[in-house]
Design an enzyme around this catalytic site. Structure first.
Site, PDB file in Angstrom:
ATOM      1  CG  ASP A  26      -1.951  -1.270   1.261  1.00 38.45           C
ATOM      2  OD1 ASP A  26      -2.140  -2.117   0.069  1.00 38.45           O
ATOM      3  OD2 ASP A  26      -2.835  -1.095   2.171  1.00 38.45           O
ATOM      4  CE  LYS A 133      -3.633  -4.127   1.341  1.00 43.03           C
ATOM      5  NZ  LYS A 133      -4.455  -3.383   1.989  1.00 43.03           N
ATOM      6  CB  CYS A 166      -2.327  -2.586   5.386  1.00 47.18           C
ATOM      7  SG  CYS A 166      -4.080  -1.658   5.145  1.00 47.18           S
TER       8      CYS A 166
END
Length: 377
Positions: A26, A133, A166
């Site tokens: 991310d 995701k 995450c």
């Protein structure tokens, strides 16, 4: 690898480009850039951008050595059909509503928007895998696990943001699935330094409950100590160019179809391999990594008077030929009489074993071969 805590990672010291993947989590504009999701929540972008340079160095080293590199992006469909209501509600409470248009003109955490893209400093190279995701974990609602297993990956190196959300969620998911995890502390960050440190401390608990922790310099030093090897071809390169050999040197054990076919057991002993003349193509089974799964061979499904028969199904269609019945009983007899059983070993004379369906062209040869192997001297 020296420098990792609370143990020397990986636990079995088996660190190779062919069995290890770097996952960059991310590193997107929405988490690292002005006007993005994290910025609008009021957090310090200096924290989430701090790992950029360490990650860049690790990325460069992994690419040069031929490690598999995977990037993830968190984001939702433009119609927000995959956005849970409670997640959307929470984001609005903190001034960064997912799906809303930011001052920069990008819809927050929406796929295809400028803020959803990975920052230019860490942009994926051609052929590198990108996982999109919808949630915090990289395994939830994605094909990451399938990609790793088909690529023969067992070690994962985790980097990115945020450490406590995450990255940590992905590490826990990976650990539960049996992957050997390493988190690089200087290649991760949180929106609160205390949360980052707490996440690191959690990993080290109980002897490394989720894996191990190190800094990037320790990993780069370990890379220098790896045996010299020619750069292997990535999984994606193999799929994009099927004519390309799967490996360019003998030590890379990734097969052309992406499956891992070892010649030794996990303990280092020579493996036994079954070559089954199945159709439409032959099948090779390394014994130490193969499981025979017998699904629902229950009396309720296989026998008269059971659930299947009550539904009106013809259960005789599931019964095996007389020849295979004889094979099962003969081999079971030899197994009981000829092979010494270790303490605790049990043999069950299950009626279900007599009702294996032989119509399947794959399972017939496999089961016959498996029973033959059981009684091999």
């Amino acid at each position: 690898m020296e420098g990792s805590t609370p143990y020397k990672w990986p636990y079995d010291e088996d660190l190779r480009p062919s069995n290890t993947a770097l996952i960059v989590i991310d590193m997107q504009v929405d988490f690292c850039g002005k006007g993005g999701y994290v910025d609008l929540m009021g957090y310090d972008l200096g924290l989430t951008t701090a790992p950029v340079e360490p990650i860049r160095r690790v990325l460069e080293a992994c690419r040069a050595a031929g490690f598999t590199v995977i990037h993830t992006r968190e984001g939702h469909r433009p119609d927000l059909a995959d956005l849970p209501a409670n997640k959307q509600w929470r984001s609005k409470q903190i001034g960064a509503g997912i799906g809303e248009v930011s001052p920069s003109g990008s819809r927050l955490l929406v796929r295809g928007e400028p803020g959803w893209e990975i920052i230019s400093e860490l942009a994926p190279a051609d052929g590198e895998i990108v996982i999109d995701k919808p949630g915090k974990g990289s395994f939830c609602a994605t094909d990451l696990d399938l990609i790793l297993r088909l690529g023969g990956i067992r070690n994962v190196i985790l980097t990115g943001v945020t450490t406590d959300v995450c990255v940590h969620t992905t590490m826990r998911e990976a650990n539960d699935r049996g992957y050997e995890c390493l988190l690089l502390a200087d290649c991760t960050a949180a929106t609160d330094p205390a949360n980052h440190q707490a996440a690191i401390n959690m990993i080290r608990m109980q002897g490394g409950v989720f894996g191990a922790v190190a800094d990037s310099e320790a990993l780069l030093k370990a890379f220098k100590n790896l045996p010299s090897m020619t750069k292997p071809i990535s999984i994606m390169q193999q799929k994009q160019n099927p004519k390309t050999p799967a490996t360019v040197q003998a030590s890379n054990d990734r097969a052309t179809n992406g499956f891992h076919e070892p010649t030794t057991t996990p303990s280092g002993e020579a493996d036994r391999v079954l070559k089954v003349p199945a159709k439409p193509y032959p099948y090779t089974l390394p014994i130490s990594r193969t499981a025979l799964i017998m699904i629902d061979f229950q009396k309720d499904f296989m026998c008269e008077g059971g659930f299947g028969a009550a539904l009106g199904n013809d259960v005789t269609l599931l019964r095996v030929s007389t020849l295979f019945n004889g094979l099962v009983h003969e081999q079971k007899y030899h197994l009981q009489q000829s092979i010494p059983l270790s303490k605790g070993t049990k043999i069950y004379d299950l009626p279900a074993m007599q009702h294996v369906c032989m119509n399947n062209m794959f399972m017939g040869p496999v089961l016959s071969k498996m029973f033959s192997w059981l009684v091999a001297p």
